[in-house]
Design a protein around this motif. Structure first.
Motif, PDB file in Angstrom:
ATOM      1  N   ILE B  17      49.207   0.754  94.408  1.00 31.95           N
ATOM      2  CA  ILE B  17      50.336   1.283  95.168  1.00 31.95           C
ATOM      3  C   ILE B  17      49.828   2.249  96.222  1.00 31.95           C
ATOM      4  N   GLY B  18      49.921   1.832  97.483  1.00 32.51           N
ATOM      5  CA  GLY B  18      49.491   2.670  98.594  1.00 32.51           C
ATOM      6  C   GLY B  18      48.216   2.147  99.224  1.00 32.51           C
ATOM      7  N   ALA B  19      48.166   2.135 100.556  1.00 25.77           N
ATOM      8  CA  ALA B  19      46.973   1.669 101.279  1.00 25.77           C
ATOM      9  C   ALA B  19      46.428   2.777 102.165  1.00 25.77           C
ATOM     10  N   GLY B  20      46.485   4.009 101.652  1.00 17.84           N
ATOM     11  CA  GLY B  20      45.779   5.100 102.315  1.00 17.84           C
ATOM     12  C   GLY B  20      44.328   5.066 101.874  1.00 17.84           C
ATOM     13  N   ALA B  21      43.616   6.153 102.086  1.00 16.17           N
ATOM     14  CA  ALA B  21      42.201   6.181 101.725  1.00 16.17           C
ATOM     15  C   ALA B  21      42.001   5.816 100.254  1.00 16.17           C
ATOM     16  N   SER B  22      42.802   6.409  99.367  1.00 15.35           N
ATOM     17  CA  SER B  22      42.620   6.169  97.932  1.00 15.35           C
ATOM     18  C   SER B  22      42.961   4.728  97.566  1.00 15.35           C
ATOM     19  N   GLY B  23      44.014   4.194  98.173  1.00 18.19           N
ATOM     20  CA  GLY B  23      44.395   2.816  97.890  1.00 18.19           C
ATOM     21  C   GLY B  23      43.334   1.840  98.377  1.00 18.19           C
ATOM     22  N   LEU B  24      42.801   2.084  99.565  1.00 15.09           N
ATOM     23  CA  LEU B  24      41.796   1.170 100.122  1.00 15.09           C
ATOM     24  C   LEU B  24      40.542   1.120  99.242  1.00 15.09           C
ATOM     25  N   LYS B  28      39.098  -2.196  97.172  1.00 12.95           N
ATOM     26  CA  LYS B  28      37.731  -2.684  97.332  1.00 12.95           C
ATOM     27  C   LYS B  28      36.983  -2.671  95.995  1.00 12.95           C
ATOM     28  N   ASN B  29      37.096  -1.587  95.261  1.00  9.14           N
ATOM     29  CA  ASN B  29      36.303  -1.483  94.030  1.00  9.14           C
ATOM     30  C   ASN B  29      36.852  -2.367  92.914  1.00  9.14           C
TER      31      ASN B  29
END
Lengths: 258, 447
Positions: B17-24, B28-29
């Motif tokens: 939930i969310g595609a900010g820095a933490s979501g991105l 990826k991981n």
């Protein structure tokens, strides 16, 4: 082993930026295959890949880049430059290191999740590399122990009677002495991030990297080396340069399809 | 909840939930661990708080990082090394966009899609209800795990003072974008955090009159010490493993020698030791105080008509009040019990990341530290991804890890003493926190 998470060296003394020489050959049209980043070994620079491999890879549809080592660098700075160049590419890159460039790639893999990696005639550091160098080229290597330059002989680099060989040898430059020391003293690289598939290629007739060293390197990355008999250490410059690069790209295609 | 046929089963896929820095980083991981991922982002682009195009973005035109580049970049995707020590927010956005493109993350992100509810679907699985932000039908999909990365700097904390009868303009810091909004005004900035200080400094250069209201005294760390970014100097002290008390003393000495005694300018003495609250990194505030461009004042008591009255009885007449009172984390789509949220709204999560009673529910990026958040979020998401993978591949090992983690002492990764504030509870020391995470990662390695 040093912590992978707590990186004081990077935090407190970041490697100073430089303008990096990156040569490239780009495919037309670009169909979105992962870009390749070639990393030369000591004494070599990006030109060694421009001779044949960059253009050939581009013809086969891969955006191909080669990086030159910075002037007056160190092992750490070289690895930094490889990671910087890789992260600067538009897509997740394949790292291909030759000679000591393979050591740079192996270390860069701990700092950048490559799509795949190829270690070509790898000199992965450690004192065993010095032992091999002493055995195969005592006159060129001995001076290193006493602070002199490493001298590579054309017969070490090229197997065939290559007409361009003397020209290539003349283009070799001397890496700073501390870099040779740092290569020999290099600890085992930290484990790669993102577990990229890794291929080791080399030649049984290489007079710098022995067959045994190839097997060892391949075993460390979980496989057997791909061998090209008849070639010298400089696979990318020798007469039969097309064979290894085609095999590398074939392998890569198989990995990407998987 | 009964199994209804209109729930689309996404099987082993994980919902982010969310595609900010933490979501991105989480997308990826998770993909690196072989998971299929669906990421929902209510905005139309990546970058979350750092995307100034988003209505909820808190950045203003002059926002720069307050932690330096090496302590802020992703550990496996460095920022260009020719960027400045403290990049501008637009550079950070372009960095996040390049990260998304480099790893091809956009394929897995559903933009303009809001998560309405996340409810347990049995057997550790989750039913995620989504809806297009443009309206329309709700959709329910079932996931093997949910990782919440919705950020904590988008929902402004309400100002504790009733301003309904104040005749001047009241603006939340999140609505402040450009110094032109301050030009020629009489401005009262409320809040002593990084945003409040930044806006006070901008106002000092633009406004006719600036008051800066803070509730307590703070430690103002200059951005550079001895010609190096201050956090890199701090990292040197951490590298030497100096005890906290010694570092606090060193910090105190350094600030005394460089910034000097801020009570001279009318600021209050800090009521806490250094490192006990989120650092305020600002070199310019004290400079403008010394030029009389900013008048420090105490807390606001009430606002009525054209007058703002302070707790010490002083009366000010600002025509613009900017409330930089901070932001609060919010998880509207989850019932509070899932994250063990207490009555003050604080979730109780293992390592501020793992839900204690739901092994397939995690939060990434719910931290504040004495360094950039991105590397912490990266390693959190690596740990979450490996944990979810381990549960599938080796449940026995996973259970052992869970057992061992439940006995990890809180004090090994949390700050023992932090100032009582609604957001300092998730303040961590980044090195202690990373060491705890590394420990967990090591436990999860195959034997």
């Amino acid at each position: 082993m040093a912590s992978q998470l707590v990186r004081f060296a990077d935090w407190t003394s970041p490697v100073p930026p430089v303008r990096r020489e990156v040569l490239s050959a780009l495919p037309h049209p670009d169909e979105g295959r992962p870009p390749l980043l070639f990393v030369p070994g000591l004494g070599h620079a990006a030109w060694a890949f421009r001779e044949h491999w960059l253009g050939h890879a581009a013809q086969r549809g891969y955006a191909a880049y080669a990086i030159s080592p910075r002037e007056n660098g160190s092992l750490r700075a070289y690895v930094h430059d490889v990671v910087q160049a890789a992260a600067g590419l538009p897509r997740q890159a394949v790292l291909i290191g030759h000679g000591a460039g393979a050591l740079l790639v192996a270390q860069a893999l701990a700092r950048y999740p490559a799509k795949a990696a190829v270690l070509s005639a790898p000199v992965l550091g450690g004192w065993s590399a010095l032992g091999t160098a002493l055995r195969t080229n005592p006159r060129g290597t001995l001076p290193v122990l006493f602070g002199g330059p490493l001298k590579l002989h054309r017969r070490q680099l090229f197997a065939a009677d290559l007409p361009e060989a003397d020209g290539y040898v003349n283009r070799l430059t001397r890496a700073p002495l501390r870099v040779y020391r740092q290569v020999f003293e290099a600890p085992d690289p930290q484990p790669p991030v993102g577990s990229p598939p890794t291929l080791v290629v080399g030649s049984p007739d290489d007079r710098i990297v022995t067959r045994k060293a190839l097997d060892r390197a391949a075993a460390r990355f979980g496989g057997a080396p791909l061998l090209f008999p008849g070639l010298g250490h400089d696979l990318m410059l020798d007469a039969n340069w097309q064979e290894p690069i085609d095999a590398i790209l074939d392998w890569l295609e198989k990995q990407l399809a998987a | 909840m009964p199994d209804t046929p209109d729930i689309a089963d996404r099987r082993d896929a994980v919902c982010v939930i969310g595609a900010g820095a933490s979501g991105l980083v989480t997308v990826k991981n998770l993909r690196e661990q072989g998971f299929a991922v669906d990421c929902y982002e209510r905005e139309t682009g990546v970058g979350g708080a750092w995307n100034w195009r988003h209505d909820r973005s808190p950045v203003y035109s002059s926002t720069h990082l307050i932690s330096s580049r090496p302590l802020t970049e992703f550990p496996d995707f460095p920022m260009p090394d020719d960027w400045p020590d403290y990049p501008h927010h637009s550079q950070l956005l372009s960095y996040l966009e390049r990260y998304a493109d480099h790893f091809g993350l956009r394929d897995d992100i559903w933009f303009g899609t809001e998560v309405v509810a996340v409810t347990p679907g049995g057997e550790g699985r989750w039913d995620v209800t989504t809806r297009s932000t443009g309206g329309g039908e709700e959709r329910v999909q079932r996931y093997a795990a949910v990782v919440v990365a919705n950020g904590h700097n988008w929902s402004p904390k309400p100002l504790g003072v009733d301003t309904s009868r104040f005749s001047g303009r009241v603006m939340l810091a999140s609505a402040y974008k450009d110094p032109a909004q301050l030009r020629g005004r009489k401005v009262l900035v409320i809040g002593g955090g990084n945003t409040g200080c930044d806006i006070a400094v901008e106002a000092a250069q633009q406004a006719e009159k600036v008051w800066h209201s803070t509730r307590r005294g703070y430690w103002y760390t200059p951005k550079f010490l001895f010609g190096r970014p201050a956090d890199q100097v701090n990292a040197r002290a951490l590298r030497l493993r100096l005890p906290l008390r010694v570092r606090q003393w060193l910090y105190h000495r350094t600030v005394r020698l460089t910034v000097g005694d801020v009570t001279r300018y009318g600021l209050s003495e800090p009521d806490h030791r250094p490192y006990e609250s989120h650092p305020v990194v600002n070199s310019q505030l004290v400079y403008h105080l010394g030029h009389g461009r900013i008048t420090p004042v105490c807390d606001v008591a009430r606002a009525e008509g054209s007058i703002v009255e302070l707790t010490d009885g002083r009366r000010l007449e600002p025509d613009l009040v900017i409330a930089a009172t901070g932001y609060l984390p919010r998880f509207d789509f989850l019932t509070p019990d899932l994250l063990d949220v207490d009555e003050d709204g604080r979730p109780d999560l293992h390592l501020h990341a793992f839900a204690r009673h739901h092994p397939t529910l995690a939060v990434v990026g719910l931290l504040q530290a004495d360094a950039g958040l991105l590397p912490l979020a990266h390693w959190q998401s690596v740990a979450v991804a490996r944990w979810l993978r381990l549960r599938v591949t080796d449940p026995v090992h996973a259970a052992a890890v869970q057992q061992k983690e439940s006995s990890r002492p809180l004090r090994s990764w949390t700050r023992l003493r932090v100032v009582p504030s609604s957001r300092h509870w998730f303040e961590v020391s980044h090195t202690n926190y990373l060491r705890a995470l590394e420990d967990l990662l090591r436990e999860m390695e195959p034997a």
